[in-house]
Design an enzyme around this catalytic site. Structure first.
Site, PDB file in Angstrom:
ATOM      1  N   LYS A  57     142.403  37.342  26.461  1.00 60.91           N
ATOM      2  CA  LYS A  57     143.703  38.035  26.591  1.00 60.91           C
ATOM      3  C   LYS A  57     144.862  37.107  26.235  1.00 60.91           C
ATOM      4  O   LYS A  57     146.016  37.469  26.380  1.00 60.91           O
ATOM      5  CB  LYS A  57     143.897  38.506  28.039  1.00 60.91           C
ATOM      6  CG  LYS A  57     142.846  39.444  28.558  1.00 60.91           C
ATOM      7  CD  LYS A  57     143.169  39.804  30.007  1.00 60.91           C
ATOM      8  CE  LYS A  57     141.927  39.996  30.833  1.00 60.91           C
ATOM      9  NZ  LYS A  57     142.187  39.885  32.271  1.00 60.91           N
ATOM     10  N   ARG A  78     133.059  22.346  27.986  1.00 59.15           N
ATOM     11  CA  ARG A  78     132.848  22.147  26.541  1.00 59.15           C
ATOM     12  C   ARG A  78     133.853  23.029  25.821  1.00 59.15           C
ATOM     13  O   ARG A  78     134.014  24.203  26.172  1.00 59.15           O
ATOM     14  CB  ARG A  78     131.427  22.524  26.119  1.00 59.15           C
ATOM     15  CG  ARG A  78     131.288  22.568  24.596  1.00 59.15           C
ATOM     16  CD  ARG A  78     129.890  22.701  24.126  1.00 59.15           C
ATOM     17  NE  ARG A  78     129.123  21.479  24.373  1.00 59.15           N
ATOM     18  CZ  ARG A  78     127.882  21.303  23.952  1.00 59.15           C
ATOM     19  NH1 ARG A  78     127.275  22.255  23.272  1.00 59.15           N
ATOM     20  NH2 ARG A  78     127.241  20.188  24.213  1.00 59.15           N
ATOM     21  N   HIS A 106     131.070  13.204  23.085  1.00 60.23           N
ATOM     22  CA  HIS A 106     130.100  13.888  23.948  1.00 60.23           C
ATOM     23  C   HIS A 106     129.534  12.825  24.895  1.00 60.23           C
ATOM     24  O   HIS A 106     128.385  12.403  24.781  1.00 60.23           O
ATOM     25  CB  HIS A 106     129.004  14.512  23.090  1.00 60.23           C
ATOM     26  CG  HIS A 106     128.137  15.509  23.803  1.00 60.23           C
ATOM     27  ND1 HIS A 106     128.137  15.679  25.180  1.00 60.23           N
ATOM     28  CD2 HIS A 106     127.235  16.400  23.305  1.00 60.23           C
ATOM     29  CE1 HIS A 106     127.267  16.631  25.492  1.00 60.23           C
ATOM     30  NE2 HIS A 106     126.711  17.093  24.374  1.00 60.23           N
TER      31      HIS A 106
HETATM   32  N1   CP Z   1     122.765  17.939  22.843  1.00 56.70           N
HETATM   33  C1   CP Z   1     123.553  19.009  23.082  1.00 56.70           C
HETATM   34  O1   CP Z   1     124.755  18.898  23.325  1.00 56.70           O
HETATM   35  O2   CP Z   1     122.894  20.199  23.023  1.00 56.70           O
HETATM   36  P1   CP Z   1     123.558  21.605  23.337  1.00 56.70           P
HETATM   37  O3   CP Z   1     124.582  21.864  22.262  1.00 56.70           O
HETATM   38  O4   CP Z   1     122.431  22.599  23.317  1.00 56.70           O
HETATM   39  O5   CP Z   1     124.218  21.503  24.682  1.00 56.70           O
END
Ligand code: CP
Length: 284
Positions: A57, A78, A106
């Protein structure tokens, strides 16, 4: 965490709520975090499909974070935007764990990668590690390069096509502490490596799909590579894979990638315990 009895683990996050906000697809990161939370006796709220949330929205990420940080003790997030986790951390009243921000970083993947290497080789110092594939958009290899620079005498082979080379600014940041060799010739350096960390060429990160088509099959690892590698050579991959590691390698002693993914649970259990666990120090 691997050695801790289940009943003891269950008390660590008792009464704690963890928000799991996945604005981008995930299998391993989300499910291993959620398994870790449940193993520790915590509760999870969140989503794996942001199209079902008020983002649809038009709610901004900052407003979503302001709200969720009042509902939960910690947020695992994420997001496709680079820098989104840092921005969320500046706004949030509660800790933010970056589960991957676009092509940037990450870090929890890196923790499990380091743990996997240490478990297999008994050390990280002095190892020769290759990174293969999409080093430009690959957030896992960016974070791993920074982490490996904290160890002693690690040799890093960066193998990528010209369009997907490791960003210069990352190399600048880490080159003082790592011996780096950049190349597109995998075969030449394979015999020197202890570990080859392969990555997927990420179609979704390319601004131009024609550019993806040019490089999508550039490196495909097959069983034959094992004829020229060291005896204890290991292949790692953050997964998912598309075609860059052929199935034939899965049953060989070099295939470390499924064990690597499984290590996501104890590593994320440890991280959550340290950040919001009932005891300051986790007994082993
Ligand atoms: N390694 C990893 O981040 O896998 P996913 O994208 O499945 O979380």
């Amino acid at each position: 965490m691997e050695k801790m009895p289940a009943a003891k683990k269950q008390k660590i996050l008792m009464g704690r709520v963890v928000a799991s906000l996945f604005f981008e697809p995930s299998t391993r990161t989300r499910l291993s975090f959620e398994a870790a939370i449940q193993n520790l006796g915590g509760r999870v709220i969140g989503f794996s499909d942001s199209s079902t949330t008020s983002a649809k929205k038009g709610e901004t990420l900052s407003d979503s974070i302001r709200m969720v940080s009042r509902y939960a003790d910690i947020i695992v997030m994420r997001h496709p935007l680079e820098g989104s986790a840092r921005m969320a951390a500046e706004i949030s009243q509660k800790p933010i764990i970056n589960g991957g921000d676009g092509a940037n970083q990450h870090p929890t993947q890196t923790l499990l990668d380091l743990y996997t290497i240490k478990k297999k080789f008994g050390k990280i110092d002095g190892l020769s590690i290759g990174m293969l594939g999409d080093l430009k958009y690959g957030r896992t290899v960016h974070s791993l390069a920074y982490a490996l620079a904290k160890f002693e005498g690690v040799k890093l082979y960066l193998i990528a096509p010209e369009q997907l080379k490791m960003p210069k600014e990352i190399i600048e940041d880490v080159k003082k502490n790592l011996k780096i060799e950049e190349t597109s010739n995998l075969e030449k350096f394979l015999p020197k490596m202890d570990v080859l960390y392969a990555t997927r060429i990420q179609k979704e990160r390319f601004p131009d799909s024609m550019e993806y088509e040019k490089v999508k099959n550039v490196y495909i690892l097959k069983e034959e590579i094992l004829k020229i590698t060291k005896k204890n050579f290991q292949i790692m991959h953050p997964l998912p894979r598309v075609n860059e590691i052929s199935d034939g390698l899965d049953k060989t002693s070099a295939a470390l990638y499924f064990e690597q993914a499984a290590n996501g649970i104890p590593v994320r259990e440890a991280l959550l315990s340290m950040l919001i666990g009932k005891k300051k120090k986790v007994e082993m």
